[in-house]
Design an enzyme around this catalytic site. Sequence first.
Site, PDB file in Angstrom:
ATOM      1  N   LEU A  24       7.616 -22.787 -12.638  1.00 55.05           N
ATOM      2  CA  LEU A  24       8.258 -24.271 -12.713  1.00 55.05           C
ATOM      3  C   LEU A  24       9.729 -24.123 -11.968  1.00 55.05           C
ATOM      4  CD1 LEU A  24       6.544 -26.675 -15.199  1.00 55.05           C
ATOM      5  CD2 LEU A  24       5.634 -26.488 -12.928  1.00 55.05           C
ATOM      6  N   GLY A  27      11.368 -28.015  -7.575  1.00 60.37           N
ATOM      7  CA  GLY A  27       9.932 -28.937  -6.818  1.00 60.37           C
ATOM      8  C   GLY A  27       9.514 -30.375  -8.151  1.00 60.37           C
ATOM      9  N   HIS A  28       9.466 -28.915  -8.526  1.00 53.50           N
ATOM     10  CA  HIS A  28       8.025 -29.957  -9.743  1.00 53.50           C
ATOM     11  C   HIS A  28       8.640 -30.773 -10.981  1.00 53.50           C
ATOM     12  CE1 HIS A  28       6.368 -25.841  -9.401  1.00 53.50           C
ATOM     13  NE2 HIS A  28       5.551 -26.264  -8.575  1.00 53.50           N
ATOM     14  N   GLN A  52      -9.756 -22.439  -5.799  1.00 55.00           N
ATOM     15  CA  GLN A  52      -8.746 -22.352  -5.183  1.00 55.00           C
ATOM     16  C   GLN A  52      -8.340 -20.798  -4.438  1.00 55.00           C
ATOM     17  OE1 GLN A  52      -5.882 -24.791  -7.119  1.00 55.00           O
ATOM     18  NE2 GLN A  52      -4.211 -24.500  -5.550  1.00 55.00           N
ATOM     19  N   GLY A 138       3.971 -32.746  -4.538  1.00 48.67           N
ATOM     20  CA  GLY A 138       4.603 -32.797  -3.719  1.00 48.67           C
ATOM     21  C   GLY A 138       4.334 -32.858  -2.036  1.00 48.67           C
ATOM     22  N   VAL A 167      11.571 -31.135  -1.743  1.00 55.44           N
ATOM     23  CA  VAL A 167      12.393 -29.984  -2.351  1.00 55.44           C
ATOM     24  C   VAL A 167      13.236 -28.686  -1.722  1.00 55.44           C
ATOM     25  CG1 VAL A 167      14.011 -30.364  -4.258  1.00 55.44           C
ATOM     26  CG2 VAL A 167      12.353 -31.501  -4.730  1.00 55.44           C
ATOM     27  N   SER A 176       9.229 -23.243  -3.648  1.00 58.41           N
ATOM     28  CA  SER A 176       8.020 -22.666  -3.489  1.00 58.41           C
ATOM     29  C   SER A 176       7.673 -21.765  -4.889  1.00 58.41           C
ATOM     30  CB  SER A 176       7.401 -22.075  -2.588  1.00 58.41           C
ATOM     31  OG  SER A 176       6.158 -21.873  -3.069  1.00 58.41           O
ATOM     32  N   ARG A 178       6.250 -19.340  -4.782  1.00 57.91           N
ATOM     33  CA  ARG A 178       6.092 -18.103  -3.890  1.00 57.91           C
ATOM     34  C   ARG A 178       6.612 -17.293  -3.382  1.00 57.91           C
ATOM     35  NH1 ARG A 178       0.234 -20.522  -3.126  1.00 57.91           N
ATOM     36  NH2 ARG A 178      -1.127 -19.353  -3.204  1.00 57.91           N
TER      37      ARG A 178
HETATM   38  P1  AMP Z   1       2.132 -26.360  -7.717  1.00 56.21           P
HETATM   39  O1  AMP Z   1       2.393 -25.781  -8.428  1.00 56.21           O
HETATM   40  O2  AMP Z   1       2.685 -25.246  -6.247  1.00 56.21           O
HETATM   41  O3  AMP Z   1       0.391 -26.097  -7.293  1.00 56.21           O
HETATM   42  O4  AMP Z   1       3.179 -27.067  -7.315  1.00 56.21           O
HETATM   43  C1  AMP Z   1       2.969 -28.369  -8.201  1.00 56.21           C
HETATM   44  C2  AMP Z   1       2.706 -29.818  -7.128  1.00 56.21           C
HETATM   45  O5  AMP Z   1       4.475 -29.417  -7.088  1.00 56.21           O
HETATM   46  C3  AMP Z   1       1.799 -29.892  -6.223  1.00 56.21           C
HETATM   47  O6  AMP Z   1       2.222 -31.745  -6.292  1.00 56.21           O
HETATM   48  C4  AMP Z   1       2.846 -29.749  -5.353  1.00 56.21           C
HETATM   49  O7  AMP Z   1       3.007 -30.408  -3.447  1.00 56.21           O
HETATM   50  C5  AMP Z   1       4.930 -29.577  -5.681  1.00 56.21           C
HETATM   51  N1  AMP Z   1       5.560 -29.386  -5.404  1.00 56.21           N
HETATM   52  C6  AMP Z   1       5.565 -27.697  -4.929  1.00 56.21           C
HETATM   53  N2  AMP Z   1       6.897 -27.460  -4.589  1.00 56.21           N
HETATM   54  C7  AMP Z   1       7.557 -28.597  -4.109  1.00 56.21           C
HETATM   55  C8  AMP Z   1       8.579 -28.930  -3.266  1.00 56.21           C
HETATM   56  N3  AMP Z   1       9.295 -27.912  -2.933  1.00 56.21           N
HETATM   57  N4  AMP Z   1       9.610 -30.223  -3.254  1.00 56.21           N
HETATM   58  C9  AMP Z   1       8.197 -30.441  -3.732  1.00 56.21           C
HETATM   59  N5  AMP Z   1       7.056 -30.791  -4.286  1.00 56.21           N
HETATM   60  C10 AMP Z   1       6.957 -29.899  -4.335  1.00 56.21           C
END
Ligand code: AMP
Length: 271
Positions: A24, A27-28, A52, A138, A167, A176, A178
């Site tokens: 996390l 953004g999360h 996925q 996000g 974010v 991210s 990643r």
């Molecule tokens: P993930 O863990 O990458 O699957 O992301 C989980 C959620 O967090 C998804 O809805 C993403 O779009 C959102 N998310 C990931 N990175 C960001 C970011 N930089 N800003 C806003 N939301 C994000």
Amino acid sequence: MQILAEAQRRQGRTIGFVPTMGFLHEGHLTLMRSAREQCDTVVASIFVNPTQFGPDEDYERYPRDEVGDRRKCESVCVDILFIPTAIEMYHSPSAVYVIVEGVSDILEGKIRPGHFRGVATVVAKLLQIVKPHRAYFGQKDYQQCIVIKRMVSGINMDVEVNILPIVRERDGLALSSRNSYLNANERRAAPAIYRALSAAEQLVRSGEKESEKLKSAVRAVLEMEPLIAIDYVEIADHESLEPLVIINDLAVILIAVHLGRTRLIDNLLLV
Ligand code: AMP
């Protein structure tokens, strides 16, 4: 989880849900804070969803930090952290998938066949399990948001989909999980992605409406970084994701690049 969710609902409590793949970042946490403000019970999930990922993708090496993630969830007052195993999520002997046709086959879907089938399926399953009134996603994963909105309306799921802005780091790089793959040189090159998006935004503000010209400007900025290899630069309608020749309504510019072995995506709404 279903019993817990049902109990919350019976008490008249609204459930807000933030699905994630963990590792996390801010953004999360922004999504979780919004859920905290708007709902009585906040549920977050961590599940690195195997369906996925393509066979040559980073499922095995996707970053994981359950201890750190728990702490972060506590810091934003998440009530319930749901961490299912792949076996729990996919125990059924028959393969059942949710497919959102059309929008799943372009852009990311073209490069990552089956990706959005995996996303739609796992999000549908998680929504059935967590039973939220509101779910938070996000804009960072723009096409994913479109796929999820279409799935929810297409099969009449009773949940409100909330999309929150991207974010970014101070230098513009979209947060991210990643990003942790990037070495120091790649990390230094990465802000070119946001610079490229911003260049297009500036041109639109100064009156440019031709997609080809905007895309060339974006490519030119990206090509100044030798470490960046472009997967695609596209300008599309903000809802249908159909490519646009001339921008006259709400458009979105979508970028995917490789930085070494790491694949990054980003986007910007052009208004
Ligand atoms: P993930 O863990 O990458 O699957 O992301 C989980 C959620 O967090 C998804 O809805 C993403 O779009 C959102 N998310 C990931 N990175 C960001 C970011 N930089 N800003 C806003 N939301 C994000």
